[in-house]
Design a protein around this motif. Structure first.
Motif, short mmCIF file in Angstrom:
data_model
loop_
_atom_site.label_atom_id
_atom_site.label_comp_id
_atom_site.label_asym_id
_atom_site.label_seq_id
_atom_site.Cartn_x
_atom_site.Cartn_y
_atom_site.Cartn_z
N ALA A 203 0.83 -1.21 0.00
CA ALA A 203 0.00 0.00 0.00
C ALA A 203 0.86 1.26 0.00
O ALA A 203 0.57 2.23 -0.71
CB ALA A 203 -0.93 -0.01 1.21
N PHE A 204 1.95 1.25 0.79
CA PHE A 204 2.86 2.41 0.79
C PHE A 204 3.49 2.59 -0.59
O PHE A 204 3.67 3.72 -1.06
CB PHE A 204 3.96 2.21 1.84
N LEU A 205 3.84 1.50 -1.24
CA LEU A 205 4.44 1.57 -2.58
C LEU A 205 3.45 2.15 -3.59
O LEU A 205 3.82 2.97 -4.43
CB LEU A 205 4.89 0.19 -3.03
N ASP A 206 2.20 1.69 -3.51
CA ASP A 206 1.18 2.20 -4.44
C ASP A 206 1.02 3.71 -4.29
O ASP A 206 0.95 4.45 -5.28
CB ASP A 206 -0.16 1.51 -4.18
N GLU A 207 0.93 4.17 -3.05
CA GLU A 207 0.75 5.60 -2.82
C GLU A 207 1.99 6.38 -3.23
O GLU A 207 1.89 7.49 -3.77
CB GLU A 207 0.42 5.86 -1.35
N THR A 208 3.17 5.81 -3.02
CA THR A 208 4.41 6.45 -3.44
C THR A 208 4.41 6.66 -4.95
O THR A 208 4.77 7.73 -5.45
CB THR A 208 5.63 5.61 -3.03
N GLN A 209 4.01 5.64 -5.69
CA GLN A 209 4.00 5.74 -7.14
C GLN A 209 3.01 6.80 -7.61
O GLN A 209 3.28 7.54 -8.56
CB GLN A 209 3.64 4.39 -7.77
N LYS A 210 1.88 6.92 -6.93
CA LYS A 210 0.90 7.95 -7.30
C LYS A 210 1.48 9.36 -7.11
O LYS A 210 1.11 10.29 -7.83
CB LYS A 210 -0.36 7.80 -6.45
N ARG A 211 2.37 9.50 -6.14
CA ARG A 211 2.90 10.83 -5.82
C ARG A 211 4.21 11.16 -6.54
O ARG A 211 4.67 12.29 -6.48
CB ARG A 211 3.14 10.95 -4.31
N MET A 212 4.80 10.18 -7.19
CA MET A 212 6.03 10.45 -7.94
C MET A 212 5.72 11.38 -9.10
O MET A 212 4.65 11.34 -9.70
CB MET A 212 6.63 9.15 -8.47
N ILE B 80 9.77 10.34 -0.85
CA ILE B 80 8.31 10.23 -0.97
C ILE B 80 7.80 9.03 -0.19
O ILE B 80 6.77 9.12 0.51
CB ILE B 80 7.90 10.16 -2.45
N PHE B 81 8.48 7.89 -0.27
CA PHE B 81 8.06 6.72 0.49
C PHE B 81 8.07 7.04 1.99
O PHE B 81 7.13 6.69 2.71
CB PHE B 81 8.97 5.53 0.19
N TYR B 82 9.13 7.70 2.43
CA TYR B 82 9.24 8.08 3.85
C TYR B 82 8.06 8.98 4.23
O TYR B 82 7.44 8.80 5.28
CB TYR B 82 10.56 8.81 4.08
#
Length: 208
Positions: free
Chosen positions: A31-40, A67-69
């Protein structure tokens, strides 16, 4: 005690990354990875800048980590009733990252944001619940920010949403409205209770 894990990029030649003390399971990290990708940014939709075979540069690596952090930090700070701006459940790590932790080890993230350890199609019930809970949290946060930022309607043209999308946004906005009203009422009651408590203290001191 914890549910620890480290996260690093396969293309990173340095032993560094992100350490989470909680929510280090596969569902949470996915889930954190998915949100990170959306914000990249558009130039970093994959870690390599759009081409998985391209050599990954330092900017792309540090952008991903930051961004992940931020994503995980946001979740840890606001996902429970104990809201705080400085959660102590996540850290930037610069040594022993690839050794992982005794709980969940190390997640090595590929340039396309996939990880060999994460298989969404075969999550356990626990991991599936974590993934759904965290994904829903970020979706609600996004809609809450849209609801409270005036510039959303004052300076920008609304996208041409479909009827289904409008219905979804409306449902989110109405839920935010209910939550805001409930929070205001709780704070109002706390304020009155604290006022009464302090007034009682003053009275007791005066009588002493």
């Amino acid at each position: 005690m914890g549910n620890r894990a480290t996260i690093t990029l396969s293309a990173d030649k340095k032993d560094r990354g992100v350490y989470v003390h909680w929510n280090g399971g596969r569902g949470s990290i996915a889930a954190f990875l998915d949100e990170t990708q959306k914000r990249m940014s558009m130039t970093h939709k994959t870690v390599s800048g759009g081409d998985i075979d391209t050599e990954v540069d330092e900017e792309a690596i540090t952008t991903f980590y930051s961004i992940f952090y931020g994503v995980a930090r946001e979740f840890f700070g606001y996902s429970s009733k104990y809201k705080e701006r400085d959660p102590d459940s996540i850290y930037m790590a610069s040594e022993h990252v690839r050794k992982g932790t005794s709980d969940n080890g190390c997640y090595v993230i590929k340039n396309d944001f996939t990880c060999g350890r994460i298989d969404k199609e075969n999550f356990s019930e626990y991991d599936a619940n974590c993934y759904q809970h965290i994904t829903q949290f970020f979706d609600e946060v996004h809609h809450a920010l849209c609801a409270v930022v005036a510039e959303e309607t004052d300076h920008y043209k609304d996208p041409d949403f479909s009827l289904e999308q409008i219905a979804h946004h409306l449902a989110c906005a109405e839920e935010i409205e209910r939550n805001a009203a409930n929070r205001a009422e709780r704070l109002r009651n706390k304020f009155k209770a604290k006022q009464a408590e302090e007034a009682e203290v003053v009275t007791d001191e005066a009588e002493a």
